[in-house]
Design an enzyme around this catalytic site. Structure first.
Site, PDB file in Angstrom:
ATOM      1  N   HIS A  90       0.894  -0.965   0.286  1.00  0.00           N
ATOM      2  CA  HIS A  90       0.146   0.231  -0.606  1.00  0.00           C
ATOM      3  C   HIS A  90       0.636   1.275  -0.446  1.00  0.00           C
ATOM      4  CE1 HIS A  90      -2.654   3.132   0.596  1.00  0.00           C
ATOM      5  NE2 HIS A  90      -2.359   3.128   2.051  1.00  0.00           N
TER       6      HIS A  90
ATOM      7  N   HIS B 278       3.782   6.631   6.182  1.00  0.00           N
ATOM      8  CA  HIS B 278       2.928   7.857   6.084  1.00  0.00           C
ATOM      9  C   HIS B 278       2.086   6.349   7.047  1.00  0.00           C
ATOM     10  CE1 HIS B 278       0.668   5.469   2.603  1.00  0.00           C
ATOM     11  NE2 HIS B 278      -0.481   6.016   4.301  1.00  0.00           N
TER      12      HIS B 278
ATOM     13  N   GLU C  58       1.700   5.826  12.467  1.00  0.00           N
ATOM     14  CA  GLU C  58      -0.206   5.101  13.326  1.00  0.00           C
ATOM     15  C   GLU C  58       0.289   3.184  13.417  1.00  0.00           C
ATOM     16  OE1 GLU C  58      -4.299   4.712  11.721  1.00  0.00           O
ATOM     17  OE2 GLU C  58      -2.717   5.554  10.261  1.00  0.00           O
ATOM     18  N   ASP C  59       0.619   2.932  12.985  1.00  0.00           N
ATOM     19  CA  ASP C  59       0.339   1.748  12.769  1.00  0.00           C
ATOM     20  C   ASP C  59       1.637   0.282  13.353  1.00  0.00           C
ATOM     21  OD1 ASP C  59      -2.015   1.772  11.455  1.00  0.00           O
ATOM     22  OD2 ASP C  59      -1.569   1.021   9.778  1.00  0.00           O
TER      23      ASP C  59
ATOM     24  N   ASP D 244      -2.414   8.655  -1.071  1.00  0.00           N
ATOM     25  CA  ASP D 244      -3.090   7.130  -0.047  1.00  0.00           C
ATOM     26  C   ASP D 244      -4.800   6.352  -0.285  1.00  0.00           C
ATOM     27  OD1 ASP D 244      -3.204   5.806   2.892  1.00  0.00           O
ATOM     28  OD2 ASP D 244      -4.454   7.052   3.505  1.00  0.00           O
TER      29      ASP D 244
ATOM     30  N   ASP E   7     -24.327  13.812 -26.269  1.00  0.00           N
ATOM     31  CA  ASP E   7     -24.161  14.369 -27.726  1.00  0.00           C
ATOM     32  C   ASP E   7     -22.879  15.348 -27.802  1.00  0.00           C
ATOM     33  OD1 ASP E   7     -25.854  12.509 -29.382  1.00  0.00           O
ATOM     34  OD2 ASP E   7     -27.149  14.527 -29.293  1.00  0.00           O
TER      35      ASP E   7
END
Length: 701
Positions: A48, A72, A76-77, A139, A259
């Site tokens: 990712h 990034h 956080e993780d 992201d 059109d």
């Protein structure tokens, strides 16, 4: 390093070897931090951030942005900290990663509040460095490309957020390349059936359309060659989401939208753009009112181009966009084009983006909370604009549907706050007038005037709404302070001026308020009992005993209600008290006092909560008009309603609303909502109505 190879191929096309080495180090940190983590699709998590970084690399972003994109999610993780990133890669990269990271250490009341606070934090980080939002857009784009592994309800929620916030942000920053992909993926996941049907319909007519596009493209190329003007012609199909949006906005049916054939002509200079426009208008018939010059007046995001819709042969309508090479790159890449060109000169797109980013600071300062902030930002993300002029000829861009109030705040906050009237094209006009392109506005101000809460019903821009709300909030605070001051003085039975300021501040701090003014506001809003504060003031900040005795000694004279307390003192709609009525006040936490008549049924039912009620009376100088209702039972007859209305109006009483209920064939009940100044005036009109022959009964509701 297997996942890094594709990214390396892209960055090698425009970055120096030293910067590529830094990106490789960032990849290694991210790969190690995310080791063992998997995505919902079953792929290793590192795929990712690498995909997000590649999206940015294809926009030719600088090496620091690519590094931050790779890392990034590590704050956080994973256990990696901002300080560790700063030590290894520098403060700038660490700040970018921190700006993209969500808030995870705070508990919020709801998921909506948490999402809004995350968004607010990200937008404020963007104010410091606009690359934060570019990373977030990349992201989000990769997340949208891989939504298939999620539950349908979660896919729809993320798709809605993408369509409402992230695609409009990409548009506001001029990055059409990302905007179109986000819109298409958002549409496909939000409305999968609509997307499937429209896509099939587009593919069905694609063969015929392709031939028409090729024919018209060739005609345009021949015309440019004959005129000796350099230019590249590109024919293109409309995206499925663009078609859906035009159909949704009731522009026409699928066939009518399809059109219109779109062509882009890219040339070498502004002068050539206008020369090509002349040639195109000679070749095909331009349709009236459908020409737009975004070169002379760029869009709010800095986009520049000439747009014209024309009639070709066989009733085919074509849209031609004419722009220079640089304008085309700016349209595709927006603010990201700054790094693409490595130019020290700022483009119109970049200037517009910076202006918008700076305006976020004011929205943030005016908003009460993150939910209000995100609402104001959403307002400013509307893509449609209206262009109006100041008396000196300056162009002001505003959201579509804006009014003179929005114009006043766009000039300056002080102009908005003191606005009392406006002239549109030298004619006085209401402040609620919807603005259209080309109007010239003059705002008339008065130093002592204040914003009106009613403006919120027609103000459109985020800046105007935020400032109006901020003023109302402060006004409510001032009124609460004033009422709290009077309540405490009543409980003390003496003036607060007799006490030392230091002692009063100490009382406030003893019960966790920053200062005495905040405590006064809390008392005025009913959050803290005035008798408790009076006791503490009399006996010191630690006095918490004998409250009942102190309460019994309290002066029994009621608090005078002046009728002008506004947001802090409200008048109950269940019994509609008016001056001279015996009244009682209900203390409502956070809302102040609600005034009821003493004989109100709601008051009688709630008498067990005696501590919530305090005695009040009307002040002698009370003024203004107060709402009340009359029920008039009348015998049916011709002209009855007209006569009753005439009698009431002749007493200078304002009628707000009338409703008729039929009891049986002979009797009706007329419900009148009226405004009176006091009880004596109401008694007078009731007396006059009771002597009318066809009136059976009159009673106050």
């Amino acid at each position: 390093m297997a996942y890094f190879a594709g990214l390396r191929e892209v960055v090698e096309t425009y970055l120096e070897p030293a910067h590529i080495a830094d990106i490789e180090r960032a990849y290694q940190v991210a790969e190690k931090a995310h080791d063992g983590q998997m995505r919902s699709s079953g792929e290793p998590y590192i795929t990712h951030p690498v995909a997000a970084a590649r999206i940015l690399a294809e926009l030719n972003l600088d090496h620091q942005t690519i590094m931050a994109a790779l890392m990034h999610d590590v704050i956080e993780d994973t256990p990696v900290t901002k300080e560790e990133l700063s030590d290894q890669f520098g403060e700038s990269v660490a700040e970018l990663v921190e700006g993209v990271s969500k808030l995870t250490q705070i508990n919020f009341r709801s998921k909506e509040e948490a999402q809004a606070e995350n968004f607010r934090k990200m937008m404020m980080a963007m104010v410091q460095d606009i690359r934060v939002i570019l990373i977030k857009l990349a992201d989000r784009l990769h997340n949208m490309q891989t939504l298939g592994a999620l539950r349908p309800d979660k896919r729809r929620r993320i798709a809605r957020e993408t369509l409402e916030i992230y695609a409009p942000i990409a548009n506001r920053l001029g990055i059409y390349k990302l905007k179109e992909q986000l819109e298409l993926l958002g549409f496909a996941n939000m409305y999968p059936m609509r997307y499937k049907i429209l896509k099939a319909a587009v593919e069905k007519v694609r063969g015929r359309r392709k031939k028409i596009i090729e024919n018209i493209s060739e005609q345009l190329r021949v015309r440019l060659k004959e005129s000796h003007i350099a230019g590249k012609v590109l024919g293109r199909e409309k995206s499925v989401f663009s078609i859906y949006k035009k159909m949704r906005d009731k522009v026409g049916t699928f066939n009518e939208v399809m059109d219109i054939y779109a062509f882009r002509v890219i040339t070498d200079s502004e002068d050539s753009c206008y020369r090509i426009l002349g040639q195109v208008h000679n070749q095909f018939k331009p349709l009236p009112g459908l020409f737009k010059d975004y070169i002379a007046i760029p869009k709010a995001n800095g986009y520049q181009s000439l747009h014209s819709i024309l009639q070709a042969k066989e009733q085919v309508r074509i849209e031609v966009q004419i722009r220079t090479e640089i304008m085309d790159q700016m349209a595709e890449h927006g603010v990201a084009a700054h790094w693409l060109y490595k130019s020290e000169d700022t483009s119109p797109t970049e200037n517009k983006a910076r202006e918008w980013v700076q305006s976020l600071i004011e929205l943030q300062q005016s908003a009460d909370d993150s939910l209000e902030f995100i609402e104001n930002v959403k307002i400013d993300l509307f893509p449609d604009e209206v262009y109006v002029f100041t008396p000196k000829g300056k162009i002001i861009q505003l959201p579509k549907g804006s009014t003179p109030v929005d114009f006043a705040y766009a000039i300056h906050t002080v102009v908005g706050n003191t606005c009392i009237a406006c002239k549109i094209d030298k004619q006085f006009s209401p402040l609620s007038t919807k603005l259209v392109n080309g109007m010239t506005l003059e705002i008339i101000t008065a130093p002592d005037s204040k914003p009106n809460a009613a403006w919120l019903s027609f103000a459109m821009s985020g800046k105007a709404r935020a400032n109006i709300r901020s003023f109302i909030k402060n006004m409510r605070h001032d009124e609460a302070v004033n009422l709290g001051y009077r309540l405490i003085e009543k409980s003390l039975d003496q003036n607060l001026e007799n006490y030392e300021v230091e002692d009063l501040e100490q009382v406030a701090k003893s019960i966790k308020y920053d200062n005495f003014e905040e405590l006064l506001a809390a008392v005025g809003l009913g959050r803290v009992a005035s008798v408790l504060i009076a006791h503490r003031i009399k006996h010191g900040s630690d006095g918490e005993t004998d409250l009942e005795k102190d309460s019994e000694k309290e002066d029994s004279s009621p608090l005078a209600i002046k009728g002008t307390e506004g947001l802090v003192v409200r008048y109950s709609k269940c019994c509609c008290p008016i001056p001279n009525d015996p009244i009682v006040a209900y203390v409502s936490a956070g809302k102040g006092f609600t005034i009821h008549r003493e004989n109100c049924s709601n008051v009688k039912r709630a008498h067990k909560q005696n501590d919530r009620y305090i005695p009040v009376e009307w002040s002698p100088e009370v003024e203004g008009e107060f709402s009340c209702s009359l029920d008039i039972e009348v015998f049916n007859g011709r002209g009855v309603l007209a006569q009753i209305t005439s009698i009431i109006s002749n007493q200078d009483i304002n009628i707000i609303n009338v409703k008729i209920d039929e009891l049986d064939g002979d009797i009706n009940i007329l419900h009148f909502d009226i405004r009176v100044e006091h009880r004596v005036q109401l008694a007078s009109i009731i007396k006059k109505l009771r002597v009318v022959p066809f009136v059976n009964k009159v009673q106050r509701h």
